[in-house]
Design an enzyme around this catalytic site. Structure first.
Site: not given
Ligand code: SIN
Length: 519
Positions: A115, A236, A281, A340
């Protein structure tokens, strides 16, 4: 309620509350699950997984370094080091409880996903993007089977019960159906653990359940607890923009698997930004927000093989697209940033203790120092899990009081429950959202203060006011707090109590006698 004063009360039934209750067994625990056990909570919606350094090329030190890099100077290095070291132990605990994390085709090795802003593949998923749901279901089953845990469903904590020295000695409870305070019941406890989740429901655009309005933050604030870094709200970048409330999420893991952000003309949106589609993010959210403010549409474009295999690899996102008329044959999902995760919260020490005796906090409601100004993706479930264990260990070693406490009568009457008002959510989006400036923040503070301290004031306006005042006072841009123009570089955490917020509101509104009187 006589005889329950040796109990530990946990307020909140998401991952943090459930894990704390289980770690405390066989100590007697009462779990207050306002919306019903296993019901509406952010854990259920979590698509992204649990970050833990478990790959052969990874280490806790690398995970901690990525965590601190994302935290934009406000992360606590000792906390990051301790949490990342404990993360694989938390995964083993979940596996022992029965969580089936995704494994390779042979069913042997755990699959580790990537990620944004993680330098290594270290995200564990269960059921593809249904990780939160799978973990929640397993924890709920374990809690229901644990004889030491009593669950009170559809009951709300109206306020924390305080003893004569200001220590927490229990909770005042009321039935969920009663919208306004008509009398609450005192439920004594030797310790209270708050695990009530975040504040996304205070925003118009959010991925959180609408009931996530910071109830625990306000319970702690009213008890005099120190709150930290409330201005840091994570947006997010890829909430699915199809007019739903709350907004469904397109997990960041999709970009880890090759999806990229484009505009309506098919041009890549992140190409010129360091880190591109896998930038932290806050950077991706701010870039998208600026594009959308200029009138552009933004889409998450899926590579062909990912679009073809979506139902298998990301069944949650595929189902959300199908339910909301997003045609996956076009390989484009319309997205925009949405509130988020709250990095700020009730300040806690390494054992989860708040600044108020008798009160602990775990999960999103707490500020441990791990996330600083910007949380690294998939670090929240793991933070909740490891602190749940540390809180339980602390409570197990603390002696129960021998005398029944003297309880001070509650000093406030409960306000509205349920969802935040549309005007408040719109104000938070507009003035305390992704992009902030002095005029907007002042407008938010003034509007929220007149509502919070006026006749119709409710808990939501007061909680939003706490966030707006913290944001107004941070005059720099850092992590998720983007302020234009910035007039100082502070570089340290902010701390507030409710009394300090009230004092500042009085100062700011000195020209408004009605407000002066009310506050
Ligand atoms: C996501 O799956 O993008 C969210 C994961 C998170 O907020 O830790």
């Amino acid at each position: 309620m006589a005889g329950t004063g040796d109990r530990i009360v946990i307020v909140g039934g998401g991952i943090a509350g459930l894990a704390t209750a289980l770690h405390l067994a066989p100590m007697p625990v009462t779990l207050i699950a306002g919306g019903g056990l296993g019901g509406e909570c952010s854990t259920r919606l979590a698509q992204g997984g649990v970050a833990a350094a478990m790959g052969p090329d990874d280490s806790a030190a690398l995970h901690a370094a990525d965590t601190l890099e994302a935290a934009a100077g406000l992360g606590d290095a000792a906390v990051a080091e301790r949490v990342t070291r404990a993360a694989p132990i938390a995964i083993d605990w979940l596996i022992r409880l029965g969580v089936q994390f995704d494994r390779d085709a042979a069913g042997a090795a755990l699959v580790l996903g990537l990620e944004a802003a993680h330098g290594r593949r270290r995200i564990l998923h269960a059921g593809g993007d249904r990780t939160g749901q799978r973990i929640l279901d397993t924890l709920v089953d374990a809690v229901r089977a644990a004889p030491s845990i009593s669950v009170l469903e559809n009951v709300w904590a109206d306020s924390l019960a305080l003893g004569t020295s200001g220590e927490v000695v229990g909770v005042h409870l009321r039935q969920a159906e009663v919208a306004f305070h008509t009398g609450s019941v005192f439920y004594p406890a030797r310790a209270v653990v708050l695990s009530t989740g975040g504040i996304g429901g205070l925003y118009g655009a959010t991925t959180n359940p609408l009931g996530s309005t910071g109830s625990g933050l306000l319970l702690a604030a009213r008890a005099g607890a120190v709150l930290r870094d409330l201005e840091f709200v994570q947006f997010h970048p890829t909430a699915i923009s199809v007019g739903r409330d709350p907004m469904p999420l397109a997990t960041e893991a999709l970009r880890g698997e090759g999806a990229c952000l484009i505009n309506g003309a098919g041009e890549p949106v992140m190409a010129d930004v360091p880190g591109a589609d896998l930038a932290p993010r806050d950077i991706v959210a701010a870039t998208l927000f600026a594009r959308i403010a200029r009138g552009e549409d933004v889409f998450l474009e899926l590579p062909e093989d990912l679009a073809r295999g979506l139902a298998h690899r990301f069944p949650g996102v595929a189902a959300l697209c199908a339910a909301n008329g997003v045609d996956l044959a076009r390989r484009r999902i319309p997205v925009r940033p949405a509130a988020h995760y709250h990095m700020g919260g009730v300040r806690v020490a390494g054992n989860g203790r708040t600044s108020v005796a008798g009160l602990w906090a775990c999960g999103e409601v707490a500020s441990t120092g791990l996330h600083g100004a910007n949380r690294l993706a998939s670090n929240s479930l793991v933070e909740a899990l490891v602190y749940a264990r540390w809180i339980a260990e602390d409570l197990q070693s603390a002696a129960a009081g021998s005398k029944p406490p003297k309880v001070v009568p509650p000093s406030h009457r409960g306000g509205a429950t349920g969802h935040a008002a549309p005007w408040l959510r719109a104000l938070m989006d507009r003035c305390v959202g992704v992009a902030r400036d002095d005029a907007g923040l002042r407008e938010a503070v003034c509007d929220l203060a007149s509502a919070a301290f006026g006749r119709d004031g409710d808990d939501h306006t007061l909680t939003a006011l706490l966030i707006a005042v913290s944001a107004l006072n941070r005059r720099e841009s850092r992590g998720a707090h983007r302020r234009h123009p910035q007039t100082s570089a502070e570089g340290r955490s902010s701390e507030w109590t409710l009394a300090e917020v009230r004092a500042q509101v009085l100062e700011l509104t000195s020209g408004e006698p009605a407000l002066q009187e009310a506050s």
